[in-house]
Write a protein that holds these residues in place. Structure first.
Motif, PDB file in Angstrom:
ATOM      1  N   THR A  54       0.669  -1.204  -0.017  1.00 21.40           N
ATOM      2  CA  THR A  54       0.013   0.032   0.159  1.00 21.40           C
ATOM      3  C   THR A  54       0.799   1.264  -0.031  1.00 21.40           C
ATOM      4  O   THR A  54       1.750   1.338   0.755  1.00 21.40           O
ATOM      5  CB  THR A  54      -0.832  -0.037   1.186  1.00 21.40           C
ATOM      6  OG1 THR A  54      -1.645  -1.238   1.088  1.00 21.40           O
ATOM      7  CG2 THR A  54      -1.802   1.107   1.213  1.00 21.40           C
ATOM      8  N   GLU A  56       1.272   5.424  -0.270  1.00 11.24           N
ATOM      9  CA  GLU A  56       0.742   6.954  -0.147  1.00 11.24           C
ATOM     10  C   GLU A  56       0.486   7.611  -1.529  1.00 11.24           C
ATOM     11  O   GLU A  56       1.037   7.280  -2.237  1.00 11.24           O
ATOM     12  CB  GLU A  56       1.704   7.793   0.854  1.00 11.24           C
ATOM     13  CG  GLU A  56       1.764   7.290   2.183  1.00 11.24           C
ATOM     14  CD  GLU A  56       0.514   7.588   3.074  1.00 11.24           C
ATOM     15  OE1 GLU A  56      -0.362   8.268   2.824  1.00 11.24           O
ATOM     16  OE2 GLU A  56       0.369   6.595   4.002  1.00 11.24           O
ATOM     17  N   GLN A  78       9.210   5.580  -1.269  1.00  7.40           N
ATOM     18  CA  GLN A  78       8.467   4.637  -0.847  1.00  7.40           C
ATOM     19  C   GLN A  78       8.366   3.261  -1.209  1.00  7.40           C
ATOM     20  O   GLN A  78       8.436   2.394  -0.686  1.00  7.40           O
ATOM     21  CB  GLN A  78       6.856   5.008  -1.261  1.00  7.40           C
ATOM     22  CG  GLN A  78       6.248   6.275  -0.904  1.00  7.40           C
ATOM     23  CD  GLN A  78       4.803   6.436  -0.942  1.00  7.40           C
ATOM     24  OE1 GLN A  78       3.923   5.761  -0.501  1.00  7.40           O
ATOM     25  NE2 GLN A  78       4.525   7.053  -2.252  1.00  7.40           N
ATOM     26  N   LYS A 124      -4.789   6.374  -0.185  1.00  6.21           N
ATOM     27  CA  LYS A 124      -3.701   5.151  -0.551  1.00  6.21           C
ATOM     28  C   LYS A 124      -4.207   4.353  -1.387  1.00  6.21           C
ATOM     29  O   LYS A 124      -5.450   3.992  -1.719  1.00  6.21           O
ATOM     30  CB  LYS A 124      -3.616   4.618   0.964  1.00  6.21           C
ATOM     31  CG  LYS A 124      -2.933   5.467   2.040  1.00  6.21           C
ATOM     32  CD  LYS A 124      -2.673   4.572   3.243  1.00  6.21           C
ATOM     33  CE  LYS A 124      -2.249   5.661   4.422  1.00  6.21           C
ATOM     34  NZ  LYS A 124      -2.022   4.891   5.564  1.00  6.21           N
TER      35      LYS A 124
END
Length: 169
Positions: A54, A56, A78, A124
């Motif tokens: 998952t 952002e 990320q 998200k």
């Protein structure tokens, strides 16, 4: 007799990561393991497996793709923080984007478009990958029909140099 299947679930105290693996064995003895992992870091598993993270709604840090295969990552992104890396213990490692928020993708254009759409939603979103050592993908590709391989790795025409250098949203 149907293939045998075994499922396992594992949690991680650090960051709440979870992984669920399903192993199936065909009547001929061929085994296939699918692992879906969520959270900060995924657990080690089969030579080629599926993992889901998952993200952002901001840049993931995938800097370039060949079809749906990641070829360049940003440091401290990320993706890197999730455990995505193009080498593992000094060996080449492959990450292919399979789905973005439940939508199947197979080309760079599809990956870019879906990630951009998800980022712009401000929520998200999940990305599902297929990953493993490059040698496992080479073995898998060698055993497939060459026409299927060409179709699966084709890059759509019309992409310019700016497209190739742009970070995926």
């Amino acid at each position: 007799m149907p293939p045998k299947a075994k499922a396992a679930s594992q949690g991680n105290r650090n960051g709440g990561s979870t992984a669920t693996s399903t192993k199936s064995v065909s009547n001929s003895g061929d085994a296939h393991v699918v692992t879906v992992a969520t959270g900060d870091k995924a657990t080690a598993g089969a030579p080629i497996e599926e993992r889901e993270f998952t993200f952002e709604p901001k840049p993931v840090g995938i800097l370039d793709l060949d079809g749906n295969t990641i070829t360049k990552l940003g440091k401290n992104s990320q993706a890197a923080k999730a455990g995505i890396a193009l080498t593992k213990k000094g060996k080449p490692w492959v990450w292919k984007v399979l789905e973005v928020n439940g939508t199947a993708v197979s080309t760079k254009k599809e990956c870019l478009g879906e990630m951009k759409r998800c980022k712009e939603s401000g929520k998200k979103y999940k990305i599902k990958f297929q990953t493993g050592p490059a040698s496992a993908f080479a073995t898998s590709a060698a055993s497939s029909d060459s026409v299927e391989n060409a179709a699966a790795t084709a890059v759509p025409s019309g992409g310019g140099a700016a497209d190739a250098a742009a970070e995926i949203p």
